[in-house]
Design a protein around this motif. Structure first.
Motif: not given
Lengths: 388, 401, 341
Positions: A354-369
Motif C-alpha cells: 500500500x505504502x509503495x503505491x502511495x509513494x509511487x503516486x508521489x513519485x509520478x508527481x515529482x517525475x512530472x514536475x
C-alpha cells in the motif's frame, strides 16, 4: 493590475538520481497495481471492514488534493484579490496542483472496488445528490478539467499556437473563477465526508463545522505547499528564491491559519469536546501533534525578521503540510472507529505494498514536475528573478 | 482384587466359573465386565477389578420393593440381553424379594423378605420402584397390610444402600404430577420419592424406564468398591447423569446447523433433523441415553433416533410436567468456542516490515527536509553577510510589502 | 488605488463561500426520516436466544454465502464478525466466570449482528450512486451490485458496521442483510426468523414488533407468557395478507419473560430502526452504539443542501468570482500594460 512575468523552461538533463528513484517507485507501483486488479484489494492492502478507507484514500486523495491546493490558493490571491505581484508563482503552483489532482482522480480508481462502474457517479439515474461523496467526485472531476484548461496556455505557448492561446485567454477569467469556486466546494466537502460517519469519528474531529476547517486548512496548506515547492525547486535547480513574494505570502498564510485556529478551538469549546483532548489516549496524542504542527508556523515565521530567512519559511511550509496531513489522517484513520462507546476491535496499518503505491503516486508527481519544468515554460525566467 | 490386566484373568478359575454360571463364554463375560466398567466411566484397568468382583465376591442380596408404578423398570430390566437378566438376578446379585418375579405369594413372600433382611442385616441393597403415596397416612398403597411408607422405612433401616429406580421412586415421577384442576397443589395421593419419605438422600436411577445398565453398573460399583458411585445433587450417579442428552445427541449437528424438523412427518423430520422445535427435552435433561441408547432394545433405538423428541423422563420438573411439545430451556447454553466475542480483534496492525518502511520514508523525508533547510539557511546567512558588507549600514533593507 | 477596492471585492466573493459553511442549520434543514408505515423488520430478544446459530447457518444458505474459516483446522464456519460473506452473526458478551446467562456480572449474553434497516440510513445517504436504496414501502435497505462502484463509503458510514466489502475478490461486492427480500415473492420471510427455534428472532411489521417488544417489557421477569415464533402476524391480519407467507402461522409457545433492560433498542436510535432488540445486558456492553435520535444522515444532508441546495449558493459565488476575475485577469499579450492602473 497583474504583472505578468515571463516564464521559461529550466532545461537540463531529464535523467538523474531523482528521476531514476522516482521511476523505480513508479515501476513498483505498477507491479502492485497489477496484482490488485487481478486478485482484489485484499491481495495487496491491509484494508478491512473496520477501516474501509486506508492510505490510498486518505493520502492519495484527501491529502493529495489538499497538497494540490497551491494552484488554487495562489490563483485566488492573484486573480481574486488582485495581487498581481504573485503571478510568477501561479504557473509552478498550478502545475503541482494539476498533478496532485489528476493523480488523486486516478488514485480513486485504484481504490474503487467496482471501478468499471465509476461513470455511474455522473449518470443521472444513479447519481445521489444527497451523498457528500457525489459532490466531491463531481467537483474534483470538474476541477481537474478546469485546471487543464487553466494550464493549457503553457502547452500552447510551447507549441507556438498563438491564435488559440489568445482565444483561450479571452475566456480564461471564467475558468479562473470556476477554478477558485470548485476547490472551495470539494475541499470543504472532503471534510463533510466525515459528518455522516457520526459517532464512529472521535469528537475531536467530528463537528458540523468540519467543512470550514478543511477549507481553511486547505487554503493555508496551499500557501505552505508553495513555500515548500519554491524552496525545493530553487534548491534543486540552484535558482534564486523569490523571497520578495514568499515573505508576504507567508503573512497571508499565517492570517488564514490564525482564522483556522480560532475556528478550530472555538468549535471545540462550543461543542464541549475539549475534554477529549486531555484524555489519556492515542487520539489525544495525535490531536496535540496536529495542533503543534498548526501552531509551529507562527513560531517559525511569526516575526518579519524570521520571514526573511528562507529556511524558516521552508520549515513553516513543511510544518503546515504536516499539520494538514495529521488533520486528515486523524479524522479518517486515527480518530475513526474510536467514537464514544464504539469499538469494533478493528486494526489497520498500511501494508508495504500500500505504502509503495502511495509513494509511487508521489513519485509520478515529482517525475512530472521535473519533466515539465525542464521542458515547458513554467518557472519564472531565471534572470527575471535575479533582477529583484 | 489388585489385578489390572484383564487378559491375565482369562484363565482364572474364578472367571471361568462365573462365566459358566452366567452361561457366557469367558470372553463374553470379560466383555460384559468391560462394558460395565466403561458405563461407570472407570479408568482403564478397572474392568479387571470388576470382573474379579463379579466372579469372586458374594452376590449382594437385593430386596426390591414395588409401590405406585407400572412395573416398567422391572420390564426394562427383564429385557436386558447382555447377559439376560435372569442370569443377572440369580448369579450377579441375589434377588431375595421381588414382587413381580417371585413365583410365591402372600405370607410366604413376606417371610422370605424378613428372612433375607435378617440374614443380610446391614449388607443388603434395597431397591425401590415406584412412588410412595403420602396423603392420608399413605393409605393408597398397602402391601401385606403395611403402607408403602412403613415398608420402605422398615426395609431401609438395615439396608447397606438404598437405590430408587425409575422416576417415580426418584422424585414421585408421573404419579406425582399435579392435575390441572383448579386449586390442586399436589397429586391426588401425594406421591413422593424415596428420599423425601426417608428424609435422607438415596441413590436415584431416574428414567421411565431407566436404562438397566445404569442400575446394574451402580450395583456392580457397590460390589467392586464397597461403596456407591458418586452422585449429583439429586442422587443420580454421575457416571450416567452428568451430561445432557443434547451434548452427545446424534442429531446435534443438525441443531448446530439450524436444521430443525418443524412438524412430525415433514421434510426435515424425514431427513433426521433436530427435534428441538418439536419439543425435544434433550437440552435440559441429564441422562446417557444418547450414549448407551435406551434400554437394551437394539442398535440405534432410542426415542430421538426413532424420530420422537425426548420427553425428559430423567429430569424432575421436565418429564411428566412440561408438555411434550413445549420447548426445552437449554441448560447448557455455555460459551461455545465458535461464538465470537462482542469485540474481536481483527485486521492487520503494524507489521515490523511495514513500520520499518514507514519509519524509513519518514526518516528520509525528514533528512531531505533538514538538508534543504540547512542549505537555505546557509545561503541566507551568506547572502545576509554579503549584503551587510555591500550595503554597510543599510543592512536592514526590507523586502516586505 | 484600484487594487484595494478589488481586494475588498475579492474578500466579499471569496468570503461568501466560507461564510456559507458556518451557517449549516439554515433553510435547507433536513429532518431525520421516519420508518415507512408498512416497514418490515425483525425483533431480536437476546433473553430467548440460545446461541444455536441456526440463524447464522440459515442466512448463509439463503444468501448462498461460503463458509469463513478463522480456526486453524479450516473445518467450521466461524466468522469473527459479519463480513462480505456473512450477513448475520450471533456474538457473545462474556464476563468473568460466565456462569449465568443474561447477567452482566460473571455472565454471558448473546447479541445478533445484522443490518438494522434504519429509518434514516447513513449508508443510503452516503452512497454516491444510489446502490444502497431504502424501499419506500417495506423500508428494506437493499443493495444493487450493478450500480455499486465499490467506494466503501457505506462501510465507513454505518454506525453498526454492517455493510461489508469482499476484499478477497477483484470484483468484490458489498454484503449485507436485505431481510431476505429475494425470497419474499416465494412466500419465505427472513431465513433467520424462519429457523429460529425459540422465536428470539421474529419477523414482522416493525409496528407490530415494537408493540410485542413493549408487551414483553411490561411483564414481570420470570413470568410465563406466550412467545410467538417465526413470523409475528399483525393484530387483525387479513387472511389474504397471511397467505402471502409460507409456513405455520402460529408457532407460539410458553416461555419465561426475561429480565430486560427497559428499552427497546432501535425504537428511537437515529430516528428508529426496523430491526428492534431486547436484551438483559446493557446494549452498549452488547456492542450496540449509543445513538442520538437525530441521524448523521440528516446532519450531513442538511450541511450539503444548505451549501448546494439548487446550486444557488455556488452559482451566486461563481458569478461574483467571475466578475472579479474578469477585471483582474490580463491576457499575457497585454503584458506591457501590466502595472498600469
Amino acid at each position: 493590475m497583474s504583472a505578468h512575468h515571463p516564464a521559461a523552461p529550466v532545461g537540463g538533463k531529464l535523467l538523474n538520481t531523482a528521476t531514476l528513484v522516482s521511476g523505480l517507485l513508479v515501476a513498483a507501483m505498477l507491479a502492485i497495481l497489477f496484482v490488485r486488479f487481478i486478485f482484489g484489494l485484499g491481495a495487496v492492502t491491509n484494508l478491512n471492514d473496520g477501516y474501509p478507507w486506508g492510505i490510498w484514500v486518505v493520502f492519495d486523495v484527501v491529502i493529495g488534493s489538499a497538497f494540490a491546493c497551491g494552484g488554487f490558493s495562489v490563483a485566488m490571491l492573484v486573480y481574486i484579490f488582485n495581487r498581481g505581484e504573485y503571478h510568477p508563482l501561479v504557473r509552478p503552483a498550478l502545475l503541482a496542483s494539476l498533478f496532485g489532482y489528476t493523480l488523486a482522480g486516478v488514485g480513486v480508481i485504484f481504490d474503487l472496488g467496482r471501478w468499471w462502474n465509476f461513470w455511474h457517479i455522473f449518470w443521472p439515474g444513479h447519481a445521489n445528490p444527497n451523498s457528500v461523496m457525489f459532490e466531491v467526485a463531481l467537483c474534483i472531476s470538474a476541477y481537474i478539467l478546469v485546471m487543464w484548461i487553466e494550464f493549457s496556455p503553457v502547452f500552447l505557448e510551447k507549441w507556438g499556437l498563438k491564435a488559440e492561446k489568445k482565444k483561450l485567454e479571452r475566456v480564461l477569467f471564467f475558468f479562473i473563477a470556476l477554478g477558485t469556486l470548485l476547490p472551495m466546494m470539494h475541499q470543504s466537502s472532503l471534510g463533510t465526508l466525515l459528518v455522516v460517519m457520526g459517532p464512529q469519528v472521535n469528537p475531536l474531529w467530528q463537528t458540523p463545522v468540519v467543512p470550514l476547517l478543511y477549507l481553511l486548512s486547505a487554503i493555508a496548506i496551499g500557501y505552505g505547499v508553495v513555500l515548500f515547492e519554491t524552496c525545493v525547486a530553487s534548491s534543486a535547480y540552484r535558482r534564486q528564491i523569490e523571497m520578495h513574494l514568499l515573505q508576504p505570502m507567508a503573512r497571508v498564510m499565517l492570517g488564514v491559519l490564525a482564522v483556522f485556529v480560532v475556528v478550530r478551538f472555538g468549535d471545540m469549546i462550543a461543542r464541549g469536546a475539549l475534554g477529549h483532548a486531555f484524555a489519556f489516549s492515542l487520539e489525544a496524542l495525535f490531536f496535540w501533534l496536529e495542533t503543534i504542527c498548526f501552531l509551529l508556523p507562527f513560531a517559525l515565521a511569526g516575526r518579519a525578521a524570521d520571514r526573511r530567512n528562507p529556511a524558516r519559511l521552508f520549515l513553516a511550509g513543511v510544518a503546515l503540510m504536516l499539520a494538514g496531513v495529521l488533520l486528515r489522517v486523524n479524522g479518517f484513520l486515527i480518530g475513526y472507529d474510536t467514537g464514544v462507546g464504539v469499538d469494533h476491535g478493528w486494526n489497520y496499518f498500511p501494508s508495504i505494498a500500500e505504502m509503495l503505491v502511495t509513494m509511487g503516486m508521489f513519485a509520478i508527481e515529482v517525475l512530472g514536475y521535473i519533466v515539465i519544468t525542464r521542458r515547458f515554460p513554467v518557472l519564472p525566467r531565471a534572470e527575471a528573478s535575479a533582477a529583484h | 482384587m489388585n489385578e489390572q490386566n484383564l487378559l491375565a484373568l482369562e484363565d482364572d478359575a474364578r472367571i471361568v466359573a462365573a462365566a459358566d454360571r452366567l452361561a457366557m463364554s469367558r470372553r463374553e463375560f470379560l466383555q460384559f465386565c468391560t462394558a460395565l466398567a466403561a458405563t461407570l466411566g472407570l479408568p482403564q484397568g478397572a474392568e479387571a477389578a470388576v470382573a474379579e468382583a463379579v466372579a469372586a465376591k458374594k452376590r449382594p442380596s437385593v430386596i426390591w420393593l414395588h409401590f405406585q408404578e407400572c412395573t416398567g423398570c422391572t420390564e426394562s430390566m427383564l429385557r436386558a440381553e447382555h447377559p439376560t437378566l435372569e442370569k443377572l438376578i440369580l448369579d450377579v446379585i441375589s434377588l431375595d424379594y421381588h414382587e413381580t418375579l417371585f413365583a410365591a405369594a402372600g405370607h410366604q413372600v413376606e417371610a422370605a423378605r424378613k428372612t433375607a433382611m435378617a440374614e443380610n442385616k446391614g449388607q443388603y441393597i434395597l431397591v425401590v420402584e415406584g412412588a410412595i403415596p403420602t396423603k392420608d397416612g399413605g393409605v393408597y398403597c398397602k402391601i401385606g397390610g403395611k403402607t408403602a411408607i412403613e415398608l420402605v422405612k422398615e426395609c431401609a433401616a438395615d439396608a447397606a444402600a438404598v437405590i430408587a429406580i425409575g422416576s417415580c421412586a426418584s422424585w414421585g415421577g408421573m404419579p406425582s404430577t399435579i392435575p390441572s384442576i383448579p386449586g390442586a397443589t399436589s397429586s391426588p395421593t401425594g406421591s413422593s420419592g424415596v428420599s423425601q419419605v426417608l428424609g435422607k438422600p438415596v441413590v436415584t436411577i431416574p428414567g421411565c424406564p431407566p436404562n438397566p445398565y445404569n442400575f446394574l453398573s451402580t450395583v456392580v460399583h457397590f460390589l467392586t468398591f464397597g461403596s456407591l458411585p458418586a452422585v449429583d445433587s439429586q442422587g443420580r450417579p454421575k457416571f450416567a447423569y452428568s451430561r445432557l442428552i443434547h451434548e452427545n445427541c446424534e442429531r446435534r449437528a443438525h441443531f448446530d446447523a439450524g436444521r430443525f424438523a418443524m412438524q412430525f412427518g415433514d421434510d426435515g423430520h424425514r431427513k433426521g433433523y433436530c427435534l428441538y422445535k418439536l419439543g425435544c427435552k434433550g437440552p435440559e435433561t441429564y441422562a446417557n441415553c444418547s450414549v448407551i441408547l435406551f434400554g437394551d432394545a437394539g442398535a440405534g433405538t432410542w426415542p430421538v433416533a426413532c424420530g420422537h423428541p425426548c420427553i425428559g423422563c430423567t429430569e424432575q420438573g421436565v418429564g411428566f410436567q412440561k408438555p411434550i411439545h413445549s420447548l426445552a430451556k437449554l441448560k447448557n447454553i455455555e460459551p461455545s468456542s465458535f461464538l465470537p466475542r462482542i469485540v474481536e480483534e481483527k485486521g492487520v496492525g503494524a507489521s515490523l516490515g511495514a513500520a520499518a518502511v514507514l519509519a524509513a520514508v519518514a526518516g528520509a523525508a525528514a533528512g531531505a527536509g533538514a538538508m534543504v533547510a540547512k542549505n537555505l539557511g546557509l545561503s541566507h546567512q551568506a547572502e545576509e553577510m554579503e549584503k551587510a558588507k555591500r550595503d554597510g549600514s543599510k543592512a536592514n533593507e526590507s523586502a516586505e510589502v | 488605488m484600484a487594487t484595494r477596492r478589488d481586494f475588498l471585492k475579492g474578500c466579499l466573493a471569496g468570503g461568501a463561500a466560507a461564510a456559507a459553511a458556518v451557517v449549516p442549520e439554515a433553510a435547507c434543514a433536513r429532518d431525520t426520516l421516519e420508518r415507512p408505515a408498512e416497514a418490515l423488520g425483525l425483533l431480536y430478544d437476546a433473553t430467548l436466544c440460545v446461541g444455536c446459530q441456526a440463524c447464522v447457518a440459515a442466512c448463509k444458505r439463503a444468501n448462498h454465502n461460503p463458509a469463513e474459516f478463522t480456526t486453524v483446522d479450516h473445518l467450521w464456519d466461524a466468522p469473527l464478525d459479519t463480513s462480505g460473506h456473512t450477513f448475520n452473526l450471533i456474538k457473545m458478551y462474556r464476563h468473568g466466570t460466565m456462569e449465568t446467562k443474561d447477567a452482566e456480572e460473571n455472565g454471558f449474553a448473546f447479541m445478533k449482528t445484522s443490518c438494522m434497516h434504519c429509518a434514516d440510513p447513513s449508508c443510503v445517504s452516503a452512497c454516491p450512486v444510489s446502490a444502497m436504496r431504502k424501499d419506500p414501502e417495506t423500508g428494506i435497505v437493499g443493495y444493487d451490485p450493478d450500480a455499486c462502484i465499490g467506494c466503501r463509503y457505506c462501510v465507513a458510514a454505518c454506525p453498526f458496521g454492517i455493510p461489508k466489502y469482499q476484499y478477497d475478490s477483484p470484483t468484490g461486492q458489498i454484503g449485507k442483510c436485505e431481510l431476505c427480500r429475494h425470497r419474499h415473492q416465494d412466500g419465505h420471510y427472513s431465513a433467520c426468523a424462519e429457523v429460529c427455534p425459540t422465536g428470539a428472532t421474529l419477523f414482522g411489521r416493525t409496528d407490530d414488533l415494537l408493540a410485542e417488544a413493549k408487551r414483553r417489557l411490561a411483564l414481570k421477569p420470570g413470568e410465563w407468557t406466550t412467545m410467538p415464533r417465526g413470523r409475528l402476524p399483525a393484530k387483525n391480519e387479513k387472511p389474504e395478507d397471511a397467505a402471502k407467507w409460507k409456513g405455520i402461522v402460529d408457532q407460539s409457545y410458553q416461555a419465561q419473560v426475561g429480565n430486560y433492560q427497559q428499552h427497546v433498542y432501535g425504537e428511537t436510535e437515529y430516528g428508529g430502526t426496523q430491526v428492534l432488540k431486547l436484551s438483559a445486558v446493557n446494549f452498549q456492553k452488547a456492542g450496540l452504539p449509543d445513538l442520538p435520535p437525530k441521524s448523521s444522515a440528516a446532519t450531513s444532508e442538511t450541511i450539503q443542501h444548505t451549501l448546494y441546495g439548487g446550486l444557488m449558493m455556488p452559482i451566486a459565488v461563481l458569478a461574483g468570482l467571475t466578475w472579479v476575475a474578469k477585471r483582474n485577469v490580463v491576457p499575457e499579450d497585454d503584458d506591457k500594460k501590466g502595472g498600469q492602473p
